[in-house]
Design a protein around this motif. Structure first.
Motif, PDB file in Angstrom:
ATOM      1  N   LEU A  60      66.974  -0.320  34.722  1.00  0.00           N
ATOM      2  CA  LEU A  60      66.900  -1.277  36.002  1.00  0.00           C
ATOM      3  C   LEU A  60      66.476  -0.472  36.687  1.00  0.00           C
ATOM      4  CD1 LEU A  60      70.808  -2.625  35.819  1.00  0.00           C
ATOM      5  CD2 LEU A  60      68.832  -3.774  34.620  1.00  0.00           C
ATOM      6  N   HIS A  61      66.549   0.053  37.665  1.00  0.00           N
ATOM      7  CA  HIS A  61      66.021   0.799  38.313  1.00  0.00           C
ATOM      8  C   HIS A  61      63.849   0.627  38.046  1.00  0.00           C
ATOM      9  CE1 HIS A  61      64.527   3.355  42.373  1.00  0.00           C
ATOM     10  NE2 HIS A  61      63.437   3.358  41.470  1.00  0.00           N
ATOM     11  N   LEU A  62      63.959   1.304  37.029  1.00  0.00           N
ATOM     12  CA  LEU A  62      62.155   0.877  36.620  1.00  0.00           C
ATOM     13  C   LEU A  62      61.809  -0.474  36.509  1.00  0.00           C
ATOM     14  CD1 LEU A  62      62.429   3.854  34.024  1.00  0.00           C
ATOM     15  CD2 LEU A  62      61.404   4.029  35.886  1.00  0.00           C
ATOM     16  N   LEU A  63      62.555  -1.116  36.304  1.00  0.00           N
ATOM     17  CA  LEU A  63      62.107  -3.331  36.223  1.00  0.00           C
ATOM     18  C   LEU A  63      62.181  -3.615  37.649  1.00  0.00           C
ATOM     19  CD1 LEU A  63      64.401  -4.020  33.325  1.00  0.00           C
ATOM     20  CD2 LEU A  63      62.074  -3.798  32.924  1.00  0.00           C
ATOM     21  N   ALA A  64      63.054  -2.827  38.559  1.00  0.00           N
ATOM     22  CA  ALA A  64      63.314  -3.328  39.916  1.00  0.00           C
ATOM     23  C   ALA A  64      61.433  -2.915  40.681  1.00  0.00           C
ATOM     24  CB  ALA A  64      64.422  -2.896  40.851  1.00  0.00           C
ATOM     25  N   ASP A  65      61.323  -1.652  40.023  1.00  0.00           N
ATOM     26  CA  ASP A  65      59.786  -0.976  40.573  1.00  0.00           C
ATOM     27  C   ASP A  65      59.092  -2.069  40.376  1.00  0.00           C
ATOM     28  OD1 ASP A  65      61.543   1.210  41.928  1.00  0.00           O
ATOM     29  OD2 ASP A  65      60.815   2.696  39.928  1.00  0.00           O
ATOM     30  N   LEU A  66      58.773  -2.684  38.862  1.00  0.00           N
ATOM     31  CA  LEU A  66      57.902  -2.765  38.654  1.00  0.00           C
ATOM     32  C   LEU A  66      57.719  -4.545  38.752  1.00  0.00           C
ATOM     33  CD1 LEU A  66      55.825  -3.603  36.449  1.00  0.00           C
ATOM     34  CD2 LEU A  66      57.317  -4.121  34.768  1.00  0.00           C
ATOM     35  N   ALA A  92      56.183  -3.893  42.640  1.00  0.00           N
ATOM     36  CA  ALA A  92      54.826  -3.808  42.673  1.00  0.00           C
ATOM     37  C   ALA A  92      54.258  -5.646  42.629  1.00  0.00           C
ATOM     38  CB  ALA A  92      54.827  -3.407  41.571  1.00  0.00           C
ATOM     39  N   GLN A  93      54.902  -6.260  41.534  1.00  0.00           N
ATOM     40  CA  GLN A  93      54.552  -7.391  41.150  1.00  0.00           C
ATOM     41  C   GLN A  93      54.490  -8.203  42.846  1.00  0.00           C
ATOM     42  OE1 GLN A  93      52.843  -8.671  38.605  1.00  0.00           O
ATOM     43  NE2 GLN A  93      52.627  -6.304  37.234  1.00  0.00           N
ATOM     44  N   GLY A  94      55.647  -8.304  43.647  1.00  0.00           N
ATOM     45  CA  GLY A  94      55.453  -8.781  44.982  1.00  0.00           C
ATOM     46  C   GLY A  94      56.162 -10.288  44.330  1.00  0.00           C
ATOM     47  N   MET A  95      57.673  -9.729  43.455  1.00  0.00           N
ATOM     48  CA  MET A  95      58.357 -10.602  43.146  1.00  0.00           C
ATOM     49  C   MET A  95      59.689  -9.524  43.802  1.00  0.00           C
ATOM     50  SD  MET A  95      57.178 -10.960  39.379  1.00  0.00           S
ATOM     51  CE  MET A  95      58.649 -12.547  38.647  1.00  0.00           C
ATOM     52  N   PHE A  96      59.874 -10.266  44.579  1.00  0.00           N
ATOM     53  CA  PHE A  96      60.583  -9.408  45.695  1.00  0.00           C
ATOM     54  C   PHE A  96      62.241  -9.863  45.658  1.00  0.00           C
ATOM     55  CE2 PHE A  96      56.769  -9.243  48.304  1.00  0.00           C
ATOM     56  CZ  PHE A  96      56.455  -7.568  47.921  1.00  0.00           C
ATOM     57  N   GLY A  97      62.262 -10.993  45.112  1.00  0.00           N
ATOM     58  CA  GLY A  97      63.770 -11.848  45.086  1.00  0.00           C
ATOM     59  C   GLY A  97      64.782 -10.725  43.835  1.00  0.00           C
ATOM     60  N   GLU A  98      63.656 -10.913  42.703  1.00  0.00           N
ATOM     61  CA  GLU A  98      63.712 -10.379  41.899  1.00  0.00           C
ATOM     62  C   GLU A  98      63.951  -8.489  41.704  1.00  0.00           C
ATOM     63  OE1 GLU A  98      60.979 -13.739  40.066  1.00  0.00           O
ATOM     64  OE2 GLU A  98      61.597 -12.296  42.045  1.00  0.00           O
ATOM     65  N   ALA A  99      63.018  -8.389  42.319  1.00  0.00           N
ATOM     66  CA  ALA A  99      63.362  -6.487  42.474  1.00  0.00           C
ATOM     67  C   ALA A  99      64.801  -6.233  43.902  1.00  0.00           C
ATOM     68  CB  ALA A  99      61.814  -6.329  43.100  1.00  0.00           C
ATOM     69  N   GLU A 100      65.244  -6.785  44.212  1.00  0.00           N
ATOM     70  CA  GLU A 100      66.191  -7.152  45.225  1.00  0.00           C
ATOM     71  C   GLU A 100      67.078  -6.842  44.481  1.00  0.00           C
ATOM     72  OE1 GLU A 100      68.945  -8.563  48.391  1.00  0.00           O
ATOM     73  OE2 GLU A 100      67.251  -9.087  47.909  1.00  0.00           O
ATOM     74  N   LYS A 157      63.509   0.738  51.361  1.00  0.00           N
ATOM     75  CA  LYS A 157      62.275  -0.089  51.498  1.00  0.00           C
ATOM     76  C   LYS A 157      61.492  -1.338  51.002  1.00  0.00           C
ATOM     77  CE  LYS A 157      58.053   2.349  49.991  1.00  0.00           C
ATOM     78  NZ  LYS A 157      57.684   3.290  48.626  1.00  0.00           N
ATOM     79  N   LEU A 158      62.195  -1.873  50.214  1.00  0.00           N
ATOM     80  CA  LEU A 158      62.334  -3.208  49.833  1.00  0.00           C
ATOM     81  C   LEU A 158      62.631  -4.198  51.125  1.00  0.00           C
ATOM     82  CD1 LEU A 158      61.208  -5.639  47.818  1.00  0.00           C
ATOM     83  CD2 LEU A 158      63.882  -5.533  47.175  1.00  0.00           C
ATOM     84  N   LEU A 159      64.063  -4.002  51.276  1.00  0.00           N
ATOM     85  CA  LEU A 159      64.364  -4.320  52.455  1.00  0.00           C
ATOM     86  C   LEU A 159      63.945  -4.376  53.352  1.00  0.00           C
ATOM     87  CD1 LEU A 159      68.275  -4.273  51.557  1.00  0.00           C
ATOM     88  CD2 LEU A 159      66.973  -5.832  50.649  1.00  0.00           C
TER      89      LEU A 159
END
Length: 369
Positions: free
Chosen positions: A249-255, A258-266, A296-298
């Motif tokens: 999950l952490h690796l996917l959130a990083d991805l 990086a894709q600018g999909m910040f809602g999903e990443a959060e 960092k994201l927030l």
């Protein structure tokens, strides 16, 4: 397959099993879920031999009580197959999956989707193993089952078409790959992108969306990785507290970030953080890693108070870790946030501390954790 919804404690699981054996004997069917729980505890901590013994014993008890053709054997066997696959014991996993397919072939007609599921598991194993023609046959079988049972435009059929696209691409069969992908895209046209990923199924759908996007861009390796992650959601639901789930999950959130999909990443960072805290404890270094990434994201989203709390959590852990550059990394990021909050004096203190750490750090004297 029913998920094990509790973070297993090895000693507690062993005691529960021993108590049950004393009351019921060593071959009672009521021991099976206790063996499953203990096996989960074992293989969550890398004790694969002990886990295999537990799963094998659960299978043996089920066979004795229910018969060698019982449907109850399927989830027991699946547990063992996944354990083998985690260790890349492909041959052993193959034999177990073949047995689950033979069992589900005997199910009544209403169980036909279970047969497709087992074929998909074996196809995924063959794909990882590099046995693409064998994977192709099984995915085609599943596709036909889904078309007949659910309709040609069902999302499960689209998953199969995406799988075939990737298999054909790997085999250099461009025309077949393009045909399958075009049909997959037609079926999924209009499917909404899910930004708020509350469940493992939501994550699976989002990964499928991203995999198709990368395929369109010609990024085949990324598309394959994302698609394989999408298919892992069943295992994540089965063993939600296994460390490989929070790591994935952490690796996917990083991805996603990086894709600018910040809602999903959060949402995925938050899920990974909660799992790591539950499984590994609040002071584990990986908790600091996920807290820092989410901060960092927030921070980027100007949600400064939320980000500050996460930076503080990461700092509290990294001050006791054995890799100083990570501490310096969080100190520097937190200092930038404090500058934005016009707390320049404290920011300067953190920057100075980070500089001292990096100036005095000797890579030969430390091991990265």
């Amino acid at each position: 397959m029913q998920a094990l919804d509790k973070n297993p404690n090895e000693e507690e699981c062993k005691k529960a099993l021993q108590d049950a054996e004393t009351r019921l004997g060593v071959d009672d069917a009521q021991l099976v879920p206790l063996l499953d729980q203990l096996a989960y505890a074992y293989h969550s901590t890398g004790k694969y031999v002990e886990a295999e013994d537990c799963y094998s014993r659960a299978i043996s008890i089920t066979e004795k009580k229910e018969g060698a053709k019982s449907p109850l054997l399927v989830p027991r066997l699946h547990n063992l197959a996944v354990l083998y696959r985690i260790q890349e014991k492909f041959k052993e996993a193959e034999q177990v999956y073949i047995r689950t397919i033979l069992l589900t072939e005997k199910f009544p007609p209403e169980g036909i989707l279970d047969l497709a599921t087992q074929k998909n598991f074996l196809a995924g194993l063959y794909f990882a193993w590099g046995r693409l023609p064998d994977a192709e046959i099984l995915v085609k079988d599943s596709l036909e089952i889904y078309k007949k049972s659910l309709g040609a435009d069902h999302e499960y059929a689209a998953f199969c078409l995406m799988g075939l696209s990737l298999i054909y691409k790997q085999q250099g069969k461009e025309d077949e790959a393009n045909r399958c992908f075009t049909e997959c895209e037609r079926q999924m046209k209009g499917a909404a992108r899910l930004e708020y990923l509350e469940s493992f199924q939501d994550i699976s759908h989002s990964l499928f969306f991203l995999s198709r996007q990368h395929y369109r861009q010609g990024r085949l390796d990324d598309a394959q990785i994302l698609f394989r992650y999408a298919l892992l959601s069943e295992t994540w639901e089965l063993w939600p507290y296994h460390p490989f789930v929070s790591q994935s999950l952490h690796l996917l959130a990083d991805l996603y970030a990086a894709q600018g999909m910040f809602g999903e990443a959060e949402h995925i960072y938050k899920k990974a953080l909660a799992l790591r805290q539950s499984v590994l404890g609040d002071q584990h270094p990986t908790v600091a890693t996920t807290a820092h990434s989410l901060a960092k994201l927030l921070h980027r989203e100007r949600r400064l108070d939320e980000a500050e709390n996460l930076y503080k959590l990461s700092l509290s852990i990294r001050r006791h870790s054995s890799y100083p550059p990570l501490l310096a990394q969080t100190l520097t990021a937190y200092a930038e946030l404090l500058k934005e909050k016009r707390e320049s004096e404290q920011a300067k203190q953190l920057e100075d501390e980070a500089k001292r750490i990096l100036d005095s750090y000797s890579p030969a004297a430390h091991d990265r954790t």
